[in-house]
Write an enzyme that holds these catalytic residues in place. Structure first.
Site, mmCIF file in Angstrom:
data_model
loop_
_atom_site.group_PDB
_atom_site.id
_atom_site.type_symbol
_atom_site.label_atom_id
_atom_site.label_comp_id
_atom_site.label_asym_id
_atom_site.label_seq_id
_atom_site.Cartn_x
_atom_site.Cartn_y
_atom_site.Cartn_z
ATOM 1 N N SER A 85 0.812 -1.222 0.000
ATOM 2 C CA SER A 85 0.000 0.000 0.000
ATOM 3 C C SER A 85 0.848 1.276 0.000
ATOM 4 C CB SER A 85 -0.928 0.009 1.213
ATOM 5 O OG SER A 85 -0.173 -0.208 2.381
ATOM 6 N N THR A 188 -2.086 3.463 3.951
ATOM 7 C CA THR A 188 -1.127 4.553 3.761
ATOM 8 C C THR A 188 -0.286 4.758 5.009
ATOM 9 O OG1 THR A 188 -2.620 5.728 2.310
ATOM 10 C CG2 THR A 188 -1.114 7.097 3.566
ATOM 11 N N THR A 206 1.829 6.998 -0.188
ATOM 12 C CA THR A 206 0.965 5.858 -0.473
ATOM 13 C C THR A 206 0.997 5.480 -1.952
ATOM 14 O OG1 THR A 206 -1.319 5.058 -0.199
ATOM 15 C CG2 THR A 206 -1.069 7.287 -1.000
ATOM 16 N N ARG A 216 -6.363 8.374 -10.946
ATOM 17 C CA ARG A 216 -7.002 8.719 -9.662
ATOM 18 C C ARG A 216 -5.944 9.182 -8.647
ATOM 19 N NH1 ARG A 216 -6.507 6.989 -4.028
ATOM 20 N NH2 ARG A 216 -8.521 7.231 -3.039
ATOM 21 N N VAL A 217 -6.258 10.264 -7.963
ATOM 22 C CA VAL A 217 -5.391 10.776 -6.897
ATOM 23 C C VAL A 217 -6.202 10.776 -5.614
ATOM 24 C CG1 VAL A 217 -4.258 12.874 -6.056
ATOM 25 C CG2 VAL A 217 -3.918 12.150 -8.425
ATOM 26 N N GLY A 218 -5.580 10.335 -4.533
ATOM 27 C CA GLY A 218 -6.299 10.277 -3.255
ATOM 28 C C GLY A 218 -6.042 11.494 -2.388
ATOM 29 N N ASP A 219 -6.255 11.317 -1.091
ATOM 30 C CA ASP A 219 -6.087 12.425 -0.141
ATOM 31 C C ASP A 219 -4.626 12.684 0.228
ATOM 32 O OD1 ASP A 219 -6.141 9.834 1.064
ATOM 33 O OD2 ASP A 219 -6.221 10.782 3.037
ATOM 34 N N THR A 239 -5.555 8.102 6.956
ATOM 35 C CA THR A 239 -5.436 6.885 6.159
ATOM 36 C C THR A 239 -6.856 6.408 5.863
ATOM 37 O OG1 THR A 239 -4.535 4.636 6.101
ATOM 38 C CG2 THR A 239 -5.291 5.429 8.225
ATOM 39 N N GLY A 240 -6.969 5.591 4.821
ATOM 40 C CA GLY A 240 -8.296 5.087 4.478
ATOM 41 C C GLY A 240 -8.778 5.645 3.163
ATOM 42 N N GLY A 242 -9.502 7.845 0.539
ATOM 43 C CA GLY A 242 -9.091 9.225 0.306
ATOM 44 C C GLY A 242 -10.232 10.137 -0.111
HETATM 45 C C1 SD4 Z 1 -5.860 6.927 -0.698
HETATM 46 N N1 SD4 Z 1 -5.679 7.296 1.677
HETATM 47 O O1 SD4 Z 1 -5.180 7.004 -1.703
HETATM 48 C C2 SD4 Z 1 -5.204 6.507 0.581
HETATM 49 C C3 SD4 Z 1 -5.570 5.081 0.721
HETATM 50 C C4 SD4 Z 1 -4.757 4.352 1.581
HETATM 51 O O2 SD4 Z 1 -3.065 2.718 1.063
HETATM 52 O O3 SD4 Z 1 -4.860 4.472 2.797
HETATM 53 N N2 SD4 Z 1 -3.952 3.551 0.807
HETATM 54 O O4 SD4 Z 1 -7.067 7.127 -0.671
#
Ligand code: SD4
Length: 328
Positions: A85, A188, A206, A216-219, A239-240, A242
């Protein structure tokens, strides 16, 4: 008739009353600073936070800067090819590409981030280079990659592992090319630290949501979503899922709540409750937050069971289970 002089006098009295009255009616709890601050201290997400904290602690315990600690700490996780991850060992997008997101902030409020970056072992260090060597905050994709090469980072030869290839093939047949939102698609590493000087910094890195749509881009690379640090107040990271964190500007929200007098724990809980209030499907995914204030108090809270975090302070580095909202 009110003379101009009376009017000025009355207005002055009224403003004095309003100003004087504010504490009575609208007083926010002031941010209080302890004389007995726990520092240095470093806090990071999940079990992989333990070896990451160890590396950060080496910096902190020798009087180093929190910024160096949060960079060197998460580099350990990025370099672990078995971590699925974070870093190049991460779960790919649905087209089979591993794309990385990372962000960093220092004690002066400087920020740097990269998103949708491929082939680079240490996206956190590229994020730091963006912060320190450019007038920008964020570089993405091909441009971030080009910037990395120009700044001495090398293209990694690391390919998708044979196990990951099998998992990808399996996912493709089972999920019909549709991204999956569930409670397990996370992990993450986010890290926040305060050094012996009392300066605070944060980092987050992450490979993002597994099997995501390409691009796609996360948080994690979004300053204020996946991580935020303000040296007057403290820092937070997430984490989690995004998408859920971005929608409430999670880490910035937590820092602002702490600024207004909430403890780190109260602030993390309010951020999770905000997600629950605004996002009706919140029970179908996981989000976890960590926070640290300038007193060295910490907070951790998640939507569901299972979130844990590593805390290193007073020379001890231990894993703790976070409290969570959905108890059923
Ligand atoms: C995301 N917060 O890209 C991250 C996800 C995560 O390992 O925790 N990934 O949304």
């Amino acid at each position: 008739m009110t003379s101009r002089r009376d009017f000025i006098k009355k207005s002055a009295f009224a403003s004095a009353f309003v100003l004087g009255g504010l504490p009575k009616f609208g007083k926010a709890k002031a941010l209080t600073y302890s004389t007995n601050v726990r520092k240095p201290i470093v806090l990071s997400t999940w079990g992989h936070g333990i070896p990451a904290n160890d590396a950060a602690w080496k910096v902190l315990s020798s009087g180093g800067r929190a910024l160096d600690a949060v960079e060197q700490g998460v580099m350990v996780t990025e370099a672990d090819p078995k971590n699925t991850s974070v870093g190049l060992g991460g779960t790919p997008d649905r087209d089979g590409h591993v794309t990385l997101d990372a962000s960093i902030m220092d004690e002066k409020g400087n920020a740097g981030s990269v998103a949708f970056l491929e082939h680079i072992l240490h996206p956190i260090s590229v994020a730091r280079a963006v912060m320190e060597k450019t007038p920008h905050v964020m570089l993405v994709g091909e441009g971030a990659y080009q910037f990395a090469l120009e700044n001495g980072f090398k293209r990694s030869a690391q390919e998708m592992s044979p196990e990951m290839k099998v998992a990808w093939e399996k996912w493709k047949t089972e999920n019909h090319y549709q991204p999956v939102i569930d409670k397990n698609n996370h992990d993450t590493i986010g890290m926040v630290a305060m050094d012996a000087n009392g300066d605070v910094s944060g980092s987050c890195t992450t490979s993002g949501l597994g099997w995501k749509i390409r691009g796609r881009v996360g948080d994690s690379p979004i300053i204020g979503a996946g991580m935020y640090a303000d040296n007057e107040v403290g820092a937070a990271c997430a984490t989690g899922l995004g998408e859920a964190v971005i929608k409430i500007c999670g880490s910035h929200l937590i820092v602002e709540l702490m600024r207004n007098g909430k403890t780190p724990q109260e602030a993390c809980e309010e951020a999770v409750k905000r997600i629950a209030k605004k996002q009706s499907n919140y029970k179908t995914f996981q989000v976890g937050f960590l926070a640290l204030n300038k007193n060295g108090d910490i907070g951790a809270y998640a939507i569901g069971k299972g979130f844990n975090y590593a805390l290193a302070v007073n020379g001890e580095n231990k894993l703790f289970d976070s409290d969570y909202l959905v108890k059923e």
